[in-house]
Design a protein around this motif. Structure first.
Motif, PDB file in Angstrom:
ATOM      1  N   GLY A 129       0.788  -1.233   0.000  1.00 18.07           N
ATOM      2  CA  GLY A 129       0.000   0.000   0.000  1.00 18.07           C
ATOM      3  C   GLY A 129       0.813   1.272   0.000  1.00 18.07           C
ATOM      4  N   ALA A 130       2.132   1.171  -0.072  1.00 18.26           N
ATOM      5  CA  ALA A 130       2.991   2.366  -0.025  1.00 18.26           C
ATOM      6  C   ALA A 130       3.042   3.060  -1.381  1.00 18.26           C
ATOM      7  CB  ALA A 130       4.396   1.981   0.417  1.00 18.26           C
ATOM      8  N   ASP A 131       3.479   4.318  -1.326  1.00 12.55           N
ATOM      9  CA  ASP A 131       3.591   5.120  -2.547  1.00 12.55           C
ATOM     10  C   ASP A 131       5.034   5.317  -3.000  1.00 12.55           C
ATOM     11  OD1 ASP A 131       0.712   6.011  -2.858  1.00 12.55           O
ATOM     12  OD2 ASP A 131       1.131   6.751  -0.844  1.00 12.55           O
ATOM     13  N   ALA A 132       5.957   5.305  -2.074  1.00  8.66           N
ATOM     14  CA  ALA A 132       7.336   5.619  -2.424  1.00  8.66           C
ATOM     15  C   ALA A 132       8.309   4.848  -1.547  1.00  8.66           C
ATOM     16  CB  ALA A 132       7.597   7.117  -2.289  1.00  8.66           C
ATOM     17  N   VAL A 133       9.461   4.525  -2.132  1.00  8.41           N
ATOM     18  CA  VAL A 133      10.539   3.852  -1.408  1.00  8.41           C
ATOM     19  C   VAL A 133      11.790   4.704  -1.532  1.00  8.41           C
ATOM     20  CG1 VAL A 133      11.921   1.773  -1.173  1.00  8.41           C
ATOM     21  CG2 VAL A 133       9.577   1.611  -2.018  1.00  8.41           C
ATOM     22  N   VAL A 134      12.480   4.896  -0.413  1.00  5.25           N
ATOM     23  CA  VAL A 134      13.742   5.631  -0.409  1.00  5.25           C
ATOM     24  C   VAL A 134      14.819   4.698   0.133  1.00  5.25           C
ATOM     25  CG1 VAL A 134      14.996   7.629   0.473  1.00  5.25           C
ATOM     26  CG2 VAL A 134      12.557   7.818  -0.045  1.00  5.25           C
ATOM     27  N   ILE A 135      15.820   4.401  -0.694  1.00  2.42           N
ATOM     28  CA  ILE A 135      16.922   3.543  -0.262  1.00  2.42           C
ATOM     29  C   ILE A 135      17.952   4.397   0.455  1.00  2.42           C
ATOM     30  CG2 ILE A 135      18.744   1.957  -0.983  1.00  2.42           C
ATOM     31  CD1 ILE A 135      17.077   1.330  -3.466  1.00  2.42           C
ATOM     32  N   ALA A 136      18.138   4.122   1.748  1.00  8.69           N
ATOM     33  CA  ALA A 136      19.038   4.943   2.567  1.00  8.69           C
ATOM     34  C   ALA A 136      20.281   4.194   3.027  1.00  8.69           C
ATOM     35  CB  ALA A 136      18.290   5.487   3.787  1.00  8.69           C
ATOM     36  N   THR A 137      20.303   2.863   2.876  1.00  2.00           N
ATOM     37  CA  THR A 137      21.436   2.060   3.330  1.00  2.00           C
ATOM     38  C   THR A 137      21.774   1.028   2.271  1.00  2.00           C
ATOM     39  OG1 THR A 137      20.595   2.281   5.592  1.00  2.00           O
ATOM     40  CG2 THR A 137      22.338   0.669   5.235  1.00  2.00           C
ATOM     41  N   ASP A 138      23.050   0.766   2.071  1.00  2.00           N
ATOM     42  CA  ASP A 138      23.470  -0.167   1.017  1.00  2.00           C
ATOM     43  C   ASP A 138      23.666  -1.583   1.545  1.00  2.00           C
ATOM     44  OD1 ASP A 138      25.636   0.737   2.495  1.00  2.00           O
ATOM     45  OD2 ASP A 138      27.045   0.664   0.822  1.00  2.00           O
ATOM     46  N   HIS A 139      22.644  -2.126   2.195  1.00  2.00           N
ATOM     47  CA  HIS A 139      22.687  -3.533   2.604  1.00  2.00           C
ATOM     48  C   HIS A 139      22.736  -4.431   1.366  1.00  2.00           C
ATOM     49  CE1 HIS A 139      22.080  -2.598   6.757  1.00  2.00           C
ATOM     50  NE2 HIS A 139      20.811  -2.262   6.666  1.00  2.00           N
ATOM     51  N   ASN A 140      23.439  -5.542   1.470  1.00  2.00           N
ATOM     52  CA  ASN A 140      23.494  -6.481   0.351  1.00  2.00           C
ATOM     53  C   ASN A 140      22.110  -6.972  -0.042  1.00  2.00           C
ATOM     54  OD1 ASN A 140      26.266  -6.328   0.107  1.00  2.00           O
ATOM     55  ND2 ASN A 140      26.657  -8.144   1.362  1.00  2.00           N
ATOM     56  N   GLU A 141      21.231  -7.129   0.960  1.00  2.00           N
ATOM     57  CA  GLU A 141      19.872  -7.605   0.682  1.00  2.00           C
ATOM     58  C   GLU A 141      19.121  -6.668  -0.261  1.00  2.00           C
ATOM     59  OE1 GLU A 141      20.896  -9.254   4.774  1.00  2.00           O
ATOM     60  OE2 GLU A 141      21.359  -7.497   3.563  1.00  2.00           O
ATOM     61  N   PHE A 142      19.452  -5.385  -0.220  1.00  2.00           N
ATOM     62  CA  PHE A 142      18.739  -4.424  -1.044  1.00  2.00           C
ATOM     63  C   PHE A 142      19.262  -4.378  -2.476  1.00  2.00           C
ATOM     64  CE2 PHE A 142      17.949  -1.698   3.027  1.00  2.00           C
ATOM     65  CZ  PHE A 142      17.054  -2.662   3.475  1.00  2.00           C
ATOM     66  N   LYS A 143      20.427  -4.986  -2.697  1.00  2.00           N
ATOM     67  CA  LYS A 143      21.020  -4.965  -4.032  1.00  2.00           C
ATOM     68  C   LYS A 143      20.413  -6.014  -4.960  1.00  2.00           C
ATOM     69  CE  LYS A 143      25.465  -3.437  -2.121  1.00  2.00           C
ATOM     70  NZ  LYS A 143      26.917  -3.770  -1.940  1.00  2.00           N
ATOM     71  N   ILE A 144      19.699  -6.975  -4.399  1.00  2.00           N
ATOM     72  CA  ILE A 144      19.182  -8.090  -5.197  1.00  2.00           C
ATOM     73  C   ILE A 144      17.659  -8.170  -5.154  1.00  2.00           C
ATOM     74  CG2 ILE A 144      21.302  -9.449  -4.978  1.00  2.00           C
ATOM     75  CD1 ILE A 144      19.945 -11.016  -2.708  1.00  2.00           C
ATOM     76  N   LEU A 145      17.022  -7.085  -4.809  1.00  2.00           N
ATOM     77  CA  LEU A 145      15.561  -7.087  -4.723  1.00  2.00           C
ATOM     78  C   LEU A 145      14.933  -7.170  -6.110  1.00  2.00           C
ATOM     79  CD1 LEU A 145      15.031  -4.338  -1.993  1.00  2.00           C
ATOM     80  CD2 LEU A 145      14.781  -6.814  -1.711  1.00  2.00           C
ATOM     81  N   SER A 146      13.803  -7.865  -6.197  1.00  2.00           N
ATOM     82  CA  SER A 146      13.032  -7.946  -7.440  1.00  2.00           C
ATOM     83  C   SER A 146      11.958  -6.868  -7.412  1.00  2.00           C
ATOM     84  CB  SER A 146      12.392  -9.332  -7.578  1.00  2.00           C
ATOM     85  OG  SER A 146      11.554  -9.380  -8.716  1.00  2.00           O
ATOM     86  N   TRP A 147      12.273  -5.725  -8.005  1.00  2.00           N
ATOM     87  CA  TRP A 147      11.376  -4.585  -7.916  1.00  2.00           C
ATOM     88  C   TRP A 147      10.092  -4.787  -8.711  1.00  2.00           C
ATOM     89  CZ3 TRP A 147      11.567  -1.368  -4.170  1.00  2.00           C
ATOM     90  CH2 TRP A 147      12.793  -1.141  -3.509  1.00  2.00           C
ATOM     91  N   GLU A 148      10.138  -5.602  -9.744  1.00  2.00           N
ATOM     92  CA  GLU A 148       8.924  -5.855 -10.517  1.00  2.00           C
ATOM     93  C   GLU A 148       7.857  -6.499  -9.644  1.00  2.00           C
ATOM     94  OE1 GLU A 148       7.391  -8.351 -14.449  1.00  2.00           O
ATOM     95  OE2 GLU A 148       9.540  -8.064 -14.090  1.00  2.00           O
ATOM     96  N   GLY A 149       8.264  -7.466  -8.845  1.00  2.00           N
ATOM     97  CA  GLY A 149       7.314  -8.113  -7.961  1.00  2.00           C
ATOM     98  C   GLY A 149       6.920  -7.241  -6.785  1.00  2.00           C
ATOM     99  N   LEU A 150       7.894  -6.544  -6.197  1.00  3.37           N
ATOM    100  CA  LEU A 150       7.597  -5.685  -5.054  1.00  3.37           C
ATOM    101  C   LEU A 150       6.691  -4.525  -5.440  1.00  3.37           C
ATOM    102  CD1 LEU A 150      11.122  -5.570  -3.361  1.00  3.37           C
ATOM    103  CD2 LEU A 150       9.102  -6.779  -2.535  1.00  3.37           C
TER     104      LEU A 150
END
Length: 428
Positions: A374-395
């Motif tokens: 239900g969110a409108d926006a995402v702001v990436i503030a930390t370079d965790h390894n987990e965030f480098k491999i996210l599937s944005w199409e599904g999210l």
């Protein structure tokens, strides 16, 4: 005293068992010294004595459990239990006040405790990062409190830590160390002590030079990051990708431009330039301006976010914003001076809701899916390894609107279906 240290017979007290004090205590205990840690937080004392670390760091739990079980390290909140030790290592925080001036209350409290329990011949080492001339002043404070004379009745050294979270134990061993004594004999004793586990080079100097070296190192990095961030502002004006420009510029053999981003966090870089300037009798504009640039970077991320709101005619007060990462650096739980919090503070009164997700930090949403629904926006503030491999199409399918603000240059190609903006990535 020298022979006791050489033979690992010296008893060591470490004051402050945080990100630096606990690993340092573990290292000395692991090479055979009897170590007691003094810590005012009773829960931390309990955990350590049970062999459980309160900080996240590779290898720390197994190393801690080993020395605790062998009886080489224990923790206490009772200052009487650190009486008459051979060496005292002070590893307490030295934060800034709201007006950016150094708050040395924790250091002074620690020095007062040491002065009340130390014996003649003790070696007192300050590992905390401090303004120039602080070690000399702390030696004078000890003299005033217990009558012992610095350089004659006790030895005092500034030995700044030079480690990075996530690599602490490796860097404690292999990084070079600077030992600044109030007398040459003080530095000589400290060298013998640290050589028990340090394999890197050890350089001896006076305490004020040592203090300034530590502050210069981090100020150098802070100023150069500010330059990279200024390049990012320019890249937005010129409509280019600053990261590609930096990559090309760095092919020059004498150029090494740092990486721009949402801000500079951690215990050292946001603070140390102010510590360096604190005793100065004149203003120094470059260092101050660099600090201001880096402190303003979360506002740049805010501007990018609000530009994206305009593109879809979304009133900010109706927006649900998710901040990915609260730690100041990737793959860490360390949130000290994190730009993520500065960003949240900058936008919290202007948007409808702020959510956060950080797999290393407690108190955030349980999963990224839960945070994004239900969110409108995402702001990436930390370079965790987990965030480098996210599937944005599904999210993206979980979101009401699809706005993605990259504050850490984790997104190489903007995902389809998203309004994408990144610091240094083009039009501003």
């Amino acid at each position: 005293m020298m022979e006791k240290i050489k033979n690992r017979e010296a008893e060591i007290a470490v004051i402050g068992l945080g990100y630096i004090g606990l690993p340092t205590a573990i290292m000395f205990a692991s090479v055979g010294f009897n170590v007691i840690g003094y810590e005012i937080r009773s829960e931390v004392v309990r955990r350590i004595n049970n062999g459980n670390s309160h900080i996240i760091e590779p290898e720390i739990n197994s190393l801690l459990k080993n020395v605790v079980e062998k009886g080489m390290l224990r923790a206490t909140s009772n200052p009487e239990e650190i009486r008459e030790k051979d060496a005292y290592l002070i590893c307490v925080q030295t934060p800034l006040r709201k007006d950016k001036t150094p708050n040395l209350r924790y250091l002074e409290d620690a020095v007062k405790i040491v002065a009340s329990v130390m014996k003649k011949g003790s070696l007192v080492i300050i590992e905390s990062t401090v303004p120039p001339m602080t070690t000399v002043r702390m030696a004078e404070l000890i003299e005033k409190l217990n009558g012992l004379k610095a350089g004659k009745d006790f030895y005092m050294v500034h030995a700044p830590e030079r480690v990075m979270p996530g690599r602490i134990f490796k860097e404690l061993v292999y990084n070079s160390r600077i030992l600044g004594g109030i007398t040459p004999e003080s530095a000589d004793l400290a060298e013998i002590l640290y050589r028990s586990f340090v394999k890197g080079q050890i350089f001896k100097t006076d305490s004020t030079t040592s203090e300034m070296v530590k502050l210069m190192e981090n100020t150098f990095r802070d100023v150069n990051i500010a330059l990279a961030n200024e390049f990012a502002f320019l890249a937005h004006q010129y409509g280019i990708d600053v990261f590609r420009a930096i990559e090309l510029a760095n092919t020059h053999p004498r150029v090494k431009i740092h990486t721009p981003g949402i801000g500079v966090g951690g215990h050292c870089l946001p603070k140390d330039p102010y510590l360096l300037l604190a005793p100065a009798k004149e203003d120094f504009g470059l260092i101050q301006k660099a600090r201001e640039i880096n402190e303003d970077m979360p506002l740049m991320a805010k501007d990018l976010l609000f530009e994206a709101f305009k593109l879809i005619n979304l009133p900010p007060e109706e927006a649900i914003v998710v901040v990915l990462g609260l730690a100041y650096k990737g793959n860490s739980d360390d949130t000290r001076n994190s730009p993520a919090y500065a960003f949240i503070e900058a936008v919290q009164d202007d948007v409808g809701e702020i959510r956060s997700y950080d797999p290393y930090v407690s108190g955030t949403h349980e999963s990224i899916e839960e945070a994004l629904t239900g969110a409108d926006a995402v702001v990436i503030a930390t370079d965790h390894n987990e965030f480098k491999i996210l599937s944005w199409e599904g999210l993206g399918k979980l979101m009401r609107n699809r706005i993605l603000i990259d504050g850490r240059h984790l997104i190489e190609e903007p995902p389809k279906g998203f309004i994408f903006k990144g610091i240094g990535r083009g039009e501003y």
